[in-house]
Design a protein around this motif. Sequence first.
Motif: not given
Length: 144
Positions: A39, A70, A74, A77
């Motif tokens: 990330q 994915r 994330t 979010e």
Amino acid sequence: MSRQIRTDAGLASVLRVTVGRLARRLRAQRPDASVSLGQGAALFTLARHGEMTPGELAEREKVQPPSMTRIVATLEERGLVRRIKHPEDQRRQLVSITEEGRNLVRADQRRREAWLAQRLKELTPEEKDTLRRAAEILDRLAES
């Protein structure tokens, strides 16, 4: 010069271990450990290169598109990135970093660079010159 690094294979081995150790030390300086390495890498890429499609981001980060999907979900979010419609193809999306994501990247960079700057103070001017030259070479290796 150590006998081990006189050959290309020996140098490769020493570089792998040394660069890995330095990377681990730098990762330990992260201010927000709740952001995974993947990330964080995606955020850094978006901060540096601007918005891009999830596929382009996956390609740049050398991960499979489903993995990047994915990661982006994330980050979205958490409010660190947002998805927007592609201006030329409404079926596609672009991912861009939010101000919150940009702030996280800046804090991360400041902390890691401060740690590294502190370590560099321990070196001689000659050692720093050697590292400047090595950094250019390592960057070329990383891009190839």
